[in-house]
Design an enzyme around this catalytic site. Structure first.
Site, PDB file in Angstrom:
ATOM      1  N   LYS A  55      32.045 -17.653   1.188  1.00 10.40           N
ATOM      2  CA  LYS A  55      31.785 -16.161   1.693  1.00 10.40           C
ATOM      3  C   LYS A  55      30.694 -15.780   0.717  1.00 10.40           C
ATOM      4  O   LYS A  55      29.453 -14.972   1.365  1.00 10.40           O
ATOM      5  CB  LYS A  55      32.654 -15.395   1.835  1.00 10.40           C
ATOM      6  CG  LYS A  55      32.615 -13.999   2.598  1.00 10.40           C
ATOM      7  CD  LYS A  55      31.855 -14.364   4.111  1.00 10.40           C
ATOM      8  CE  LYS A  55      31.581 -13.002   4.651  1.00 10.40           C
ATOM      9  NZ  LYS A  55      30.839 -13.409   6.169  1.00 10.40           N
TER      10      LYS A  55
ATOM     11  N   LYS B 188      24.422 -19.996  12.698  1.00  2.51           N
ATOM     12  CA  LYS B 188      25.521 -19.801  13.126  1.00  2.51           C
ATOM     13  C   LYS B 188      26.078 -21.409  13.776  1.00  2.51           C
ATOM     14  O   LYS B 188      26.887 -21.724  13.427  1.00  2.51           O
ATOM     15  CB  LYS B 188      25.847 -19.008  14.082  1.00  2.51           C
ATOM     16  CG  LYS B 188      25.644 -17.647  13.845  1.00  2.51           C
ATOM     17  CD  LYS B 188      27.017 -17.066  13.074  1.00  2.51           C
ATOM     18  CE  LYS B 188      26.981 -16.790  11.533  1.00  2.51           C
ATOM     19  NZ  LYS B 188      25.904 -16.617  10.885  1.00  2.51           N
TER      20      LYS B 188
ATOM     21  N   ASN C  78      35.177 -17.029 -12.702  1.00  5.92           N
ATOM     22  CA  ASN C  78      34.384 -17.252 -11.604  1.00  5.92           C
ATOM     23  C   ASN C  78      32.841 -17.089 -12.152  1.00  5.92           C
ATOM     24  O   ASN C  78      32.492 -15.834 -12.669  1.00  5.92           O
ATOM     25  CB  ASN C  78      34.561 -16.099 -10.306  1.00  5.92           C
ATOM     26  CG  ASN C  78      33.378 -16.147  -9.403  1.00  5.92           C
ATOM     27  OD1 ASN C  78      32.877 -17.206  -9.108  1.00  5.92           O
ATOM     28  ND2 ASN C  78      33.482 -15.030  -8.653  1.00  5.92           N
ATOM     29  N   GLY C  79      31.727 -17.942 -12.070  1.00  8.20           N
ATOM     30  CA  GLY C  79      30.440 -17.610 -12.432  1.00  8.20           C
ATOM     31  C   GLY C  79      30.109 -18.937 -12.908  1.00  8.20           C
ATOM     32  O   GLY C  79      30.569 -20.148 -12.831  1.00  8.20           O
TER      33      GLY C  79
ATOM     34  N   GLU D 214      19.084 -16.817  13.644  1.00  6.67           N
ATOM     35  CA  GLU D 214      20.508 -16.422  13.461  1.00  6.67           C
ATOM     36  C   GLU D 214      21.357 -17.530  14.114  1.00  6.67           C
ATOM     37  O   GLU D 214      22.629 -17.908  13.777  1.00  6.67           O
ATOM     38  CB  GLU D 214      20.637 -14.845  13.729  1.00  6.67           C
ATOM     39  CG  GLU D 214      22.308 -14.462  13.461  1.00  6.67           C
ATOM     40  CD  GLU D 214      22.961 -14.881  12.006  1.00  6.67           C
ATOM     41  OE1 GLU D 214      22.264 -15.202  11.130  1.00  6.67           O
ATOM     42  OE2 GLU D 214      23.965 -14.726  12.091  1.00  6.67           O
TER      43      GLU D 214
ATOM     44  N   ARG E  47      36.119 -17.144  -0.491  1.00  6.02           N
ATOM     45  CA  ARG E  47      35.348 -17.383  -1.316  1.00  6.02           C
ATOM     46  C   ARG E  47      35.040 -18.666  -1.762  1.00  6.02           C
ATOM     47  O   ARG E  47      34.144 -18.905  -2.755  1.00  6.02           O
ATOM     48  CB  ARG E  47      35.596 -16.364  -2.499  1.00  6.02           C
ATOM     49  CG  ARG E  47      35.765 -14.879  -1.912  1.00  6.02           C
ATOM     50  CD  ARG E  47      36.189 -13.993  -3.481  1.00  6.02           C
ATOM     51  NE  ARG E  47      35.540 -14.213  -4.373  1.00  6.02           N
ATOM     52  CZ  ARG E  47      34.591 -13.123  -4.623  1.00  6.02           C
ATOM     53  NH1 ARG E  47      34.296 -12.351  -3.676  1.00  6.02           N
ATOM     54  NH2 ARG E  47      33.740 -13.293  -5.492  1.00  6.02           N
TER      55      ARG E  47
ATOM     56  N   CYS F 200      34.168 -18.199  -6.254  1.00  7.49           N
ATOM     57  CA  CYS F 200      35.625 -18.620  -6.490  1.00  7.49           C
ATOM     58  C   CYS F 200      36.187 -17.252  -6.162  1.00  7.49           C
ATOM     59  O   CYS F 200      35.957 -16.309  -6.310  1.00  7.49           O
ATOM     60  CB  CYS F 200      35.858 -19.102  -7.952  1.00  7.49           C
ATOM     61  SG  CYS F 200      34.795 -20.809  -8.297  1.00  7.49           S
TER      62      CYS F 200
ATOM     63  N   GLU G 116      26.106 -24.054  10.458  1.00  4.35           N
ATOM     64  CA  GLU G 116      27.140 -23.655   9.429  1.00  4.35           C
ATOM     65  C   GLU G 116      28.659 -23.715   9.664  1.00  4.35           C
ATOM     66  O   GLU G 116      29.414 -24.149   9.005  1.00  4.35           O
ATOM     67  CB  GLU G 116      26.795 -22.471   8.999  1.00  4.35           C
ATOM     68  CG  GLU G 116      27.481 -21.125   9.492  1.00  4.35           C
ATOM     69  CD  GLU G 116      27.111 -19.940   8.873  1.00  4.35           C
ATOM     70  OE1 GLU G 116      27.424 -19.983   7.530  1.00  4.35           O
ATOM     71  OE2 GLU G 116      26.724 -18.928   9.407  1.00  4.35           O
TER      72      GLU G 116
ATOM     73  N   HIS H 229       3.336 -26.191  18.499  1.00  4.78           N
ATOM     74  CA  HIS H 229       2.679 -26.747  17.459  1.00  4.78           C
ATOM     75  C   HIS H 229       3.529 -27.792  16.683  1.00  4.78           C
ATOM     76  O   HIS H 229       3.425 -27.752  15.648  1.00  4.78           O
ATOM     77  CB  HIS H 229       2.360 -25.446  16.418  1.00  4.78           C
ATOM     78  CG  HIS H 229       1.447 -24.259  17.198  1.00  4.78           C
ATOM     79  ND1 HIS H 229       0.187 -24.522  17.087  1.00  4.78           N
ATOM     80  CD2 HIS H 229       1.973 -23.231  17.959  1.00  4.78           C
ATOM     81  CE1 HIS H 229      -0.245 -23.410  17.880  1.00  4.78           C
ATOM     82  NE2 HIS H 229       0.800 -22.742  18.365  1.00  4.78           N
TER      83      HIS H 229
ATOM     84  N   TRP I 198      35.294 -22.744  -5.720  1.00  7.75           N
ATOM     85  CA  TRP I 198      34.088 -23.623  -5.106  1.00  7.75           C
ATOM     86  C   TRP I 198      33.420 -24.129  -6.224  1.00  7.75           C
ATOM     87  O   TRP I 198      32.759 -23.532  -7.088  1.00  7.75           O
ATOM     88  CB  TRP I 198      33.059 -22.580  -4.387  1.00  7.75           C
ATOM     89  CG  TRP I 198      32.059 -22.999  -3.493  1.00  7.75           C
ATOM     90  CD1 TRP I 198      31.959 -23.603  -2.370  1.00  7.75           C
ATOM     91  CD2 TRP I 198      30.668 -23.369  -4.006  1.00  7.75           C
ATOM     92  NE1 TRP I 198      30.839 -23.876  -1.801  1.00  7.75           N
ATOM     93  CE2 TRP I 198      30.214 -23.929  -2.822  1.00  7.75           C
ATOM     94  CE3 TRP I 198      30.014 -23.023  -5.249  1.00  7.75           C
ATOM     95  CZ2 TRP I 198      28.748 -24.075  -3.098  1.00  7.75           C
ATOM     96  CZ3 TRP I 198      28.797 -23.692  -5.365  1.00  7.75           C
ATOM     97  CH2 TRP I 198      28.034 -24.082  -4.138  1.00  7.75           C
TER      98      TRP I 198
HETATM   99  C1  AGP Z   1      25.700 -16.240   7.021  1.00  3.00           C
HETATM  100  O1  AGP Z   1      26.610 -16.761   8.288  1.00  3.00           O
HETATM  101  C2  AGP Z   1      26.288 -16.930   5.715  1.00  3.00           C
HETATM  102  N1  AGP Z   1      27.693 -16.683   5.425  1.00  3.00           N
HETATM  103  C3  AGP Z   1      25.285 -16.951   4.513  1.00  3.00           C
HETATM  104  O2  AGP Z   1      24.185 -17.229   4.920  1.00  3.00           O
HETATM  105  C4  AGP Z   1      25.221 -15.318   4.081  1.00  3.00           C
HETATM  106  O3  AGP Z   1      24.630 -14.363   5.216  1.00  3.00           O
HETATM  107  C5  AGP Z   1      24.521 -15.271   2.701  1.00  3.00           C
HETATM  108  O4  AGP Z   1      25.075 -16.126   1.832  1.00  3.00           O
HETATM  109  C6  AGP Z   1      24.141 -13.852   2.193  1.00  3.00           C
HETATM  110  O5  AGP Z   1      25.291 -13.319   1.950  1.00  3.00           O
HETATM  111  P1  AGP Z   1      25.350 -11.616   1.577  1.00  3.00           P
HETATM  112  O6  AGP Z   1      24.784 -11.055   2.968  1.00  3.00           O
HETATM  113  O7  AGP Z   1      26.758 -11.305   1.264  1.00  3.00           O
HETATM  114  O8  AGP Z   1      24.442 -11.302   0.526  1.00  3.00           O
END
Ligand code: AGP
Length: 611
Positions: free
Chosen positions: A606, A488, A99-100, A484, A27, A2, A491, A507, A73
């Site tokens: 994020k 991308k 936040n938490g 990766e 966030r 958050c 997500e 496989h 969030w």
């Molecule tokens: C990747 O595009 C995502 N935003 C997510 O997987 C991110 O890499 C992951 O949450 C790890 O975040 P960090 O690198 O801040 O630890």
């Protein structure tokens, strides 16, 4: 997960809080709210984004120069107005943003309900607010005493900012596991989940440590540490300019950050390569270089994109430093009772430096005697402050939820680490070391060339905007890049995508291949090039549609693939830095064409500071 913003000064608090929340929306963004104290507290909350809250506030008369705000969030309780923050205690004396996660909130709630306390929301935050209220009233305590006592009974994580109506000339702030940064102004002070909302007001900041309690007034501040002692705050300078957290003409932060990568790579190696390009010097590792060069094993812990960077680092370290490497999801590592020995190096990779699982893995590894290092992007975040050494990636603030420049700067930092350690271990010879350093300095320009394929990628994206699935394949250094690329796409466009080692297709995944399945094959010239050509032919034999990422001038794959995107030639170890560019652009354009919220994809945030 958050975003929190607080202000106390002489300016209208609502504008500062709303602008700050917008900068923190990456966030979390399922609901938002703020409280302004002007005699009576004025509270505005809504499901939706900060701009919805802004409309609500501007339609009201939220005048006042002290306030707190929150963008959420959801962890406990669905996203709605009732569960949005601020949460107000049952006698209205305390207004709380949090936040938490309060792990023992259920037990505390039952205890308070047994004493007649009622609850309006489903949140753990309201439980904390009511616990403070209960102690304040029952014990006839000051606000500071009630807050301190309540936090001593809480298990879990919190970054909280609190207003007490009867002490309306101050803000109270405390953290355990969720970041909080105080911005020090002139007769005004700010507080936020990270420095991005603060940078436009002041460059002077104080990073709170776990179990610190801050009492913030307009012209003064007091800070109590875990030993309950009042301490002198450690004022530091923010390490970025406000311009770095604006879109600067780009439609989305993600597109801006994709295009920032050449500069970010350069900033990550700048000052770390000797002027004569004879060696790499990572100053942040200076005090652990002997542990590194004598390591029995490197164990990488990370999540998401950072885990993909870690997997690529495994290939680089084993190739150039000849040290055994294992890569683990931090969330798995922390719960499986891992074997960690004194000779192990634990390397935590995290853009935010706040990911809860990665931070927990760091703490577990330290408890078991390993040397723990961090590769992080956010200066002053929790992981760098809890590891014995590390390397900051100089990517600058990454606002888009989908990680792009963080990934490529992580690989840059990790590669430099492997080369420096390999050379010091005597397993990387002078000429190879020098070649690696020289080519690294050429990567920013080669990235700029790869970015020129943007229009071609955009045209290609239009062909796949209605796909429901996609497969990403790669070998060697390009296998983590395939993972990766798939992450991308899924997500930000919500298309299901999977990454696989190309040879693994036989496989199982080959059963998925038909004319409706786009298959992205990351196939620049490197030592398994001939093998991947066979994989492409296997896909074509089953009518699969192949998008190939190839080295410019490739005249073999370009004849068999359906679509080809070229990247400049480079050393195999750096091929991922260039090959990921078209994959990032492809996911971006598909997501835009599908009308998705590229910078704030649904259900994501994020920084995953909850488990
Ligand atoms: C990747 O595009 C995502 N935003 C997510 O997987 C991110 O890499 C992951 O949450 C790890 O975040 P960090 O690198 O801040 O630890």
């Amino acid at each position: 997960m958050c975003g929190i913003v607080g202000y106390i000064g002489s300016k209208p608090a609502k504008d500062i809080i709303i602008t700050g929340l917008k900068r923190l929306e990456y966030r979390g963004y399922d609901s938002a709210g703020l409280a302004i104290l002007n005699g009576e507290p004025l509270i505005y909350k809504c499901k939706g984004k900060v701009h919805d809250l802004e409309e609500m506030v501007n339609a009201g008369n939220a005048e006042g120069t002290i306030g707190i705000g929150h963008t959420r969030w959801a962890t406990h309780g669905e996203p709605n107005e009732t569960n949005a923050h601020p949460q107000v205690s049952y006698r209205d004396n305390f207004i709380v943003v949090h936040n938490g996660i309060i792990e023992n909130y259920g037990r505390i709630k039952r205890h308070l309900e047994g004493r007649g306390v009622t609850f309006a929301s489903q949140t753990d935050t309201e439980v904390l607010a009511n616990l403070i209220e209960h102690l304040y009233l029952e014990g006839d305590l000051t606000a500071e005493q009630a807050i301190t006592m309540a936090l001593s009974r809480v298990e879990g994580t919190f970054g909280i900012v609190i207003i007490c109506r009867n002490e309306d000339d101050k803000l109270f702030a405390a953290r355990r596991g969720s970041p909080l940064v105080i911005g020090v102004g002139n007769n005004e002070n700010f507080i936020a989940s990270d420095a991005t909302p603060i940078a436009e007001h002041t460059q002077r900041v104080i990073y709170l440590n776990d179990d610190d309690l801050a009492i913030i007034q307009r012209d003064q501040m007091s800070l109590k540490n875990t030993s309950n002692l009042w301490v002198e705050p450690d004022v530091q300078e923010i390490d970025f300019e406000i311009g770095e957290i604006d879109k600067e003409g780009y439609e989305h932060f993600m597109l801006k950050e994709i295009h920032e990568q050449p500069r970010a790579i350069h900033d990550t190696f700048r000052g770390r390569i000797m002027p004569d390009r004879s060696a790499i010097r990572l100053g942040g590792l200076h005090n652990v270089m002997s542990e590194l060069t004598n390591a029995d094993r490197i164990l990488i812990v990370a999540c998401g994109t950072s885990w993909h960077a870690g997997l690529l680092a495994e290939y680089i370290f084993e190739e150039y430093a000849r040290i055994p490497v294992e890569v683990e999801y931090a969330s798995e590592f922390r719960y499986r009772n891992p074997i960690v020995r004194k000779g192990d190096i634990i390397l935590a990779i995290s853009q935010s430096g706040e990911t809860a699982d990665t931070l927990a893995a760091v703490r577990l590894a330290r408890e078991r005697g390993a040397t723990v290092l961090g590769i992080c992007n956010v200066v002053g975040s929790s992981i760098p402050r809890e590891t014995s050494a590390g390397v900051y990636t100089h990517a600058g603030p990454e606002i888009g939820v989908a990680s792009t420049k963080a990934f490529t700067t992580q690989i840059t930092a990790l590669a430099m680490m492997a080369f420096e350690v390999g050379y010091k271990r005597g397993v990387l010879d002078e000429s190879c070391y020098s070649a690696l350093i020289n080519e690294l300095t050429a990567i920013p320009d080669k990235m700029r060339k790869a970015l020129q394929s943007n229009n071609l990628v955009e045209e290609l994206a239009a062909r796949f905007v209605n796909s429901t699935n996609a497969l990403y394949l790669g070998r060697g250094y390009l296998f983590p890049v395939a993972l990766e690329g798939a992450l991308k796409l899924k997500e930000i466009s919500y298309i299901h995508a999977e990454g696989y080692p190309a040879a693994e297709m036989k496989h199982g995944p080959i059963a998925l291949i038909d004319e409706n399945m786009p298959v992205v094959v990351v196939a620049p010239k490197e030592n398994t090039y001939d093998k991947i050509i066979s994989n492409i032919q296997e896909i074509k034999a089953r009518k699969g549609v192949v998008i190939a990422i190839v080295t410019e001038g490739d005249d073999v794959i370009s004849k068999i693939a359906d679509h080809v995107l070229e990247i400049p030639e480079t050393l195999p170890v750096y091929s991922g830095l260039l090959a990921v560019i078209p994959l990032q652009l492809l996911s971006y354009h598909v997501a835009v064409m599908r009308g998705c919220d590229v910078d704030q994809p649904r259900n994501l945030a994020k920084s995953v500071t909850v488990e």
